[in-house]
Write a protein that holds these residues in place. Structure first.
Motif, mmCIF file in Angstrom:
data_model
loop_
_atom_site.group_PDB
_atom_site.id
_atom_site.type_symbol
_atom_site.label_atom_id
_atom_site.label_comp_id
_atom_site.label_asym_id
_atom_site.label_seq_id
_atom_site.Cartn_x
_atom_site.Cartn_y
_atom_site.Cartn_z
ATOM 1 N N LEU A 184 -20.134 20.698 -12.037
ATOM 2 C CA LEU A 184 -19.161 19.992 -12.861
ATOM 3 C C LEU A 184 -18.047 19.392 -12.000
ATOM 4 O O LEU A 184 -17.611 18.256 -12.228
ATOM 5 C CB LEU A 184 -18.568 20.966 -13.899
ATOM 6 N N ASN A 185 -17.610 20.130 -10.982
ATOM 7 C CA ASN A 185 -16.574 19.603 -10.087
ATOM 8 C C ASN A 185 -17.079 18.380 -9.336
ATOM 9 O O ASN A 185 -16.332 17.397 -9.155
ATOM 10 C CB ASN A 185 -16.148 20.695 -9.099
ATOM 11 N N SER A 186 -18.340 18.425 -8.875
ATOM 12 C CA SER A 186 -18.889 17.264 -8.166
ATOM 13 C C SER A 186 -18.973 16.047 -9.086
ATOM 14 O O SER A 186 -18.615 14.927 -8.693
ATOM 15 C CB SER A 186 -20.267 17.606 -7.610
ATOM 16 N N ARG A 187 -19.416 16.262 -10.345
ATOM 17 C CA ARG A 187 -19.467 15.134 -11.285
ATOM 18 C C ARG A 187 -18.071 14.600 -11.577
ATOM 19 O O ARG A 187 -17.868 13.381 -11.663
ATOM 20 C CB ARG A 187 -20.143 15.572 -12.590
ATOM 21 N N LEU A 188 -17.107 15.500 -11.732
ATOM 22 C CA LEU A 188 -15.740 15.047 -11.980
ATOM 23 C C LEU A 188 -15.185 14.270 -10.786
ATOM 24 O O LEU A 188 -14.455 13.283 -10.962
ATOM 25 C CB LEU A 188 -14.843 16.254 -12.287
ATOM 26 N N GLU A 189 -15.523 14.702 -9.576
ATOM 27 C CA GLU A 189 -15.069 13.964 -8.399
ATOM 28 C C GLU A 189 -15.679 12.571 -8.362
ATOM 29 O O GLU A 189 -14.998 11.585 -8.050
ATOM 30 C CB GLU A 189 -15.441 14.737 -7.138
ATOM 31 N N GLU A 190 -16.996 12.476 -8.693
ATOM 32 C CA GLU A 190 -17.626 11.156 -8.734
ATOM 33 C C GLU A 190 -16.961 10.265 -9.773
ATOM 34 O O GLU A 190 -16.660 9.092 -9.515
ATOM 35 C CB GLU A 190 -19.113 11.312 -9.046
ATOM 36 N N MET A 206 -13.314 5.927 -11.327
ATOM 37 C CA MET A 206 -12.106 5.489 -12.044
ATOM 38 C C MET A 206 -11.071 4.914 -11.081
ATOM 39 O O MET A 206 -10.387 3.935 -11.391
ATOM 40 C CB MET A 206 -11.525 6.660 -12.824
ATOM 41 N N ALA A 207 -10.975 5.503 -9.870
ATOM 42 C CA ALA A 207 -10.026 4.966 -8.889
ATOM 43 C C ALA A 207 -10.437 3.562 -8.463
ATOM 44 O O ALA A 207 -9.587 2.653 -8.356
ATOM 45 C CB ALA A 207 -9.961 5.896 -7.682
ATOM 46 N N ALA A 208 -11.759 3.353 -8.227
ATOM 47 C CA ALA A 208 -12.220 2.010 -7.869
ATOM 48 C C ALA A 208 -11.973 1.020 -9.004
ATOM 49 O O ALA A 208 -11.535 -0.127 -8.779
ATOM 50 C CB ALA A 208 -13.704 2.059 -7.523
ATOM 51 N N THR A 209 -12.241 1.471 -10.260
ATOM 52 C CA THR A 209 -11.997 0.591 -11.412
ATOM 53 C C THR A 209 -10.519 0.255 -11.539
ATOM 54 O O THR A 209 -10.142 -0.894 -11.844
ATOM 55 C CB THR A 209 -12.503 1.273 -12.692
ATOM 56 N N LYS A 216 -8.349 0.119 -9.117
ATOM 57 C CA LYS A 216 -8.005 -0.842 -8.072
ATOM 58 C C LYS A 216 -8.432 -2.261 -8.466
ATOM 59 O O LYS A 216 -7.667 -3.231 -8.289
ATOM 60 C CB LYS A 216 -8.692 -0.431 -6.770
ATOM 61 N N GLN A 217 -9.659 -2.380 -9.021
ATOM 62 C CA GLN A 217 -10.110 -3.693 -9.465
ATOM 63 C C GLN A 217 -9.217 -4.245 -10.568
ATOM 64 O O GLN A 217 -8.858 -5.440 -10.563
ATOM 65 C CB GLN A 217 -11.554 -3.603 -9.963
ATOM 66 N N LEU A 218 -8.845 -3.378 -11.525
ATOM 67 C CA LEU A 218 -7.957 -3.839 -12.609
ATOM 68 C C LEU A 218 -6.590 -4.239 -12.078
ATOM 69 O O LEU A 218 -5.987 -5.212 -12.557
ATOM 70 C CB LEU A 218 -7.820 -2.732 -13.658
ATOM 71 N N GLU A 219 -6.093 -3.496 -11.098
ATOM 72 C CA GLU A 219 -4.806 -3.875 -10.505
ATOM 73 C C GLU A 219 -4.904 -5.226 -9.806
ATOM 74 O O GLU A 219 -3.987 -6.064 -9.912
ATOM 75 C CB GLU A 219 -4.370 -2.793 -9.515
ATOM 76 N N GLN A 220 -6.029 -5.453 -9.092
ATOM 77 C CA GLN A 220 -6.205 -6.761 -8.463
ATOM 78 C C GLN A 220 -6.275 -7.867 -9.500
ATOM 79 O O GLN A 220 -5.659 -8.932 -9.348
ATOM 80 C CB GLN A 220 -7.491 -6.737 -7.619
ATOM 81 N N ARG A 221 -7.035 -7.608 -10.596
ATOM 82 C CA ARG A 221 -7.096 -8.629 -11.660
ATOM 83 C C ARG A 221 -5.722 -8.855 -12.290
ATOM 84 O O ARG A 221 -5.360 -9.986 -12.630
ATOM 85 C CB ARG A 221 -8.096 -8.174 -12.722
ATOM 86 N N LEU A 222 -4.968 -7.749 -12.453
ATOM 87 C CA LEU A 222 -3.634 -7.884 -13.047
ATOM 88 C C LEU A 222 -2.724 -8.724 -12.159
ATOM 89 O O LEU A 222 -1.982 -9.587 -12.647
ATOM 90 C CB LEU A 222 -3.043 -6.495 -13.272
ATOM 91 N N ARG A 223 -2.796 -8.462 -10.842
ATOM 92 C CA ARG A 223 -1.977 -9.272 -9.934
ATOM 93 C C ARG A 223 -2.392 -10.743 -9.953
ATOM 94 O O ARG A 223 -1.547 -11.640 -9.971
ATOM 95 C CB ARG A 223 -2.098 -8.692 -8.516
ATOM 96 N N GLN A 224 -3.732 -10.973 -9.992
ATOM 97 C CA GLN A 224 -4.207 -12.351 -10.063
ATOM 98 C C GLN A 224 -3.784 -13.016 -11.362
ATOM 99 O O GLN A 224 -3.341 -14.199 -11.374
ATOM 100 C CB GLN A 224 -5.737 -12.371 -9.931
ATOM 101 N N ALA A 225 -3.878 -12.284 -12.492
ATOM 102 C CA ALA A 225 -3.455 -12.837 -13.785
ATOM 103 C C ALA A 225 -1.953 -13.099 -13.795
ATOM 104 O O ALA A 225 -1.484 -14.098 -14.367
ATOM 105 C CB ALA A 225 -3.838 -11.877 -14.910
#
Length: 556
Positions: free
Chosen positions: A361-367, A372-375, A377-386
């Protein structure tokens, strides 16, 4: 022997530790009914019995630890008082009972550790009673003697009178020292499991010794039964022989009396011959009498031996019963230990499974966390671009308003003026139509003809629309002003011609939201978002082309 010494030492540690802790928590003087104290004496008895040399007697082998304890008074003079007190107790009949009483009195004096140390230091004296690998001859005995020092903090008071120390069964109750593994930490649980396994091994070893002892006692009982049967048969033969001898003695007495009578009546010569026969008969009678006495003595000896054998049989039966009771209790404790072992193994397996599930369960939560961290970051990049796009759009909008604000206002004024003119012309057209209809009704016979003034009005309207078309074309380049709600009924009051294809008829007409012109469905099929509205609005084809060019040329 090494395993037995280790197990006995571990049991002594547990017993002494438990006794000290419980006595300190209890906070009062201990008596003979206190269960941990009773178990301590049982453990000490097993320690003193380990490796004892057996002494052969008429009833079999005898192992008693009273002999080594009697030596203590020679090593420590203070122990002479205890030994004398034990010997003077009237209720003690066996050496085992005297040894148990000696241990209790030594504990009451708080000198049990001192006496045991003095005894263990004299191994040359102990070698007479113990085997070389016995606990008292090895270093485990010295360790136990050192542990006994802690018992000096305990106050004990025992009443020896009326207590049956001879017939007590010395069985260790392991349930007092077993604890649940959930109430301790991991290291303590491993130590308890190790202690339980040691206790289990000791119980199994003791069980094997008891089985061997029971088998030996059973063999002795069988041999005694055989000898008893043989003695019974010999006794019957002796009785039969005694009866035969008594009959012969009666017959000899009768013959002797008959000979005496005949000698009295017969001549003297016969008397001499009969006297010799009588002397021989008396001699034979004495021999028979002596033989009878010997047989009676032998019979008495056999009877006494039979009584001793019966007594030995009773004692052996009692000992066998005690051993069987001890064996039953040990088997019950062994079953409890096995059940506890299975329970601990099941708990260990369940805990391992829980740890494995938690790690998965810990390994799945880490994945998921990484995803979620990558998502994020992508949303933050999109937010900055928007945000950058919004800022650039606002800047372009401000520049657009600054450049074309005055033109938009002037064009809106022109459009309003043209709209007023258009409304005025439509009003005049309506009045002209009503006037012509009234004239046609007044003139009879001409109602079926097509009125020409109507066409003239139509041409007039087309000319006016052509005049208005030029300023409307100029207004295609900019957004149109908002719609006047008061003018809407006038526009939709009557179907008009399409300003692009100049077709009239019953077809549906649409208004261009940009230039406010009237067009048919074929000339107003496109929709575009306008500055005045967020949603796409219907526009005519010229406005669509013009706005598409403007949107493609603009950077925003």
């Amino acid at each position: 022997m090494a395993n037995e010494r280790m197990n006995l030492m571990n049991m002594a540690k547990l017993s002494i530790k438990g006794l000290i802790e419980s006595a300190l928590n209890l906070g009062r003087t201990l008596d003979s009914d206190y269960a941990p104290l009773q178990q301590f004496f049982v453990v000490m008895e097993h320690c003193l019995k380990h490796g004892l040399k057996a002494k052969k007697t008429f009833l079999g082998q005898n192992k008693s630890f009273w002999g080594p304890l009697e030596l203590v008074e020679k090593l420590v003079p203070e122990a002479a008082e205890i030994t004398a007190s034990v010997k003077d107790l009237p209720g003690l009949k066996t050496p085992v009972g005297r040894g148990r009483a000696w241990l209790r009195l030594a504990l009451m004096q708080k000198k049990l550790s001192e006496y045991m140390k003095a005894l263990i230091n004299k191994k040359e004296l102990l070698s007479e009673f113990y085997e070389p690998n016995a606990l008292m001859m090895e270093e485990e005995g010295a360790i136990i003697a050192g542990l006994l020092v802690g018992l000096n903090v305990i106050d004990a008071n025992f009443c020896m009178k009326g207590e049956d120390l001879d017939s007590q069964v010395g069985v260790i109750d392991f349930s007092m020292y077993l604890k649940d593994g959930n109430s301790s930490k991991g290291s303590e649980g491993d130590g308890q499991i190790t202690a339980i396994l040691d206790q289990k091994n000791y119980v199994e070893e003791l069980n094997r010794h008891l089985n061997a002892t029971v088998n030996n006692l059973q063999a002795k009982v069988d041999a005694l039964e055989k000898s008893n049967t043989k003695l019974t048969e010999e006794l019957a033969v002796a009785n039969n022989r005694i009866i035969t001898l008594q009959e012969e003695m009666e017959r000899v007495k009768e013959e002797s009396s008959y000979i005496l009578e005949s000698n009295r009546k017969g001549p003297k010569q016969d008397r001499t011959s009969d006297g010799q026969a009588l002397s021989e008969a008396r001699k034979h009678l004495k021999e028979e009498t002596q033989l009878r006495l010997d047989v009676e003595k032998e019979l008495e000896i056999q009877i006494s031996m039979r009584q001793e054998m019966e007594l030995a049989m009773k004692m052996l039966e009692k000992d066998v019963c005690e051993k069987q009771d001890a064996l039953v209790s040990l088997r019950q404790q062994l079953d409890d230990l096995r059940a506890l072992k299975h329970e601990l193994a099941f708990k260990l397996q369940s805990s391992d499974l829980g740890v494995k599930q938690k790690s998965e369960l810990n390994s799945r939560l880490e994945e998921k966390t990484n995803q979620m961290a990558a998502t994020i970051k992508q949303l933050e990049q999109r937010l900055r671009q928007a945000e950058r796009d919004r800022q650039s759009a606002e800047l372009d909008n401000r520049l657009f308003k600054q450049d074309f604000g005055d033109k938009i206002n002037s064009l809106q004024l022109e459009v309003e003026e043209l709209t007023r003119q258009r409304h005025q012309l439509e009003l005049e057209l309506k009045q002209e139509r009503e006037r012509r209809l009234q004239n046609n009704r007044n003139i009879p016979g001409k109602g079926f003809q097509k009125p020409e003034p109507k066409t003239d009005g139509k041409h007039k309207i087309q000319e006016e629309n052509a005049k208005l078309k030029k300023p409307l074309d100029e207004s295609h380049r900019l957004p149109s002003p908002p719609v006047n709600e008061q003018d809407q009924p006038l526009l939709s009051a009557k179907p008009q011609m399409c300003q692009l294809c100049q077709q009239d008829g019953g077809l549906a007409k649409n208004m261009c939201k940009n230039c406010r012109g009237t067009f048919c469905d074929a000339c107003s099929t496109n929709e575009l978002p306008l500055p005045s509205s967020i949603k796409p609005e219907r526009v005519c084809n010229p406005c669509h082309e013009h706005l598409m060019k403007q949107y493609s040329a603009s950077p925003s």
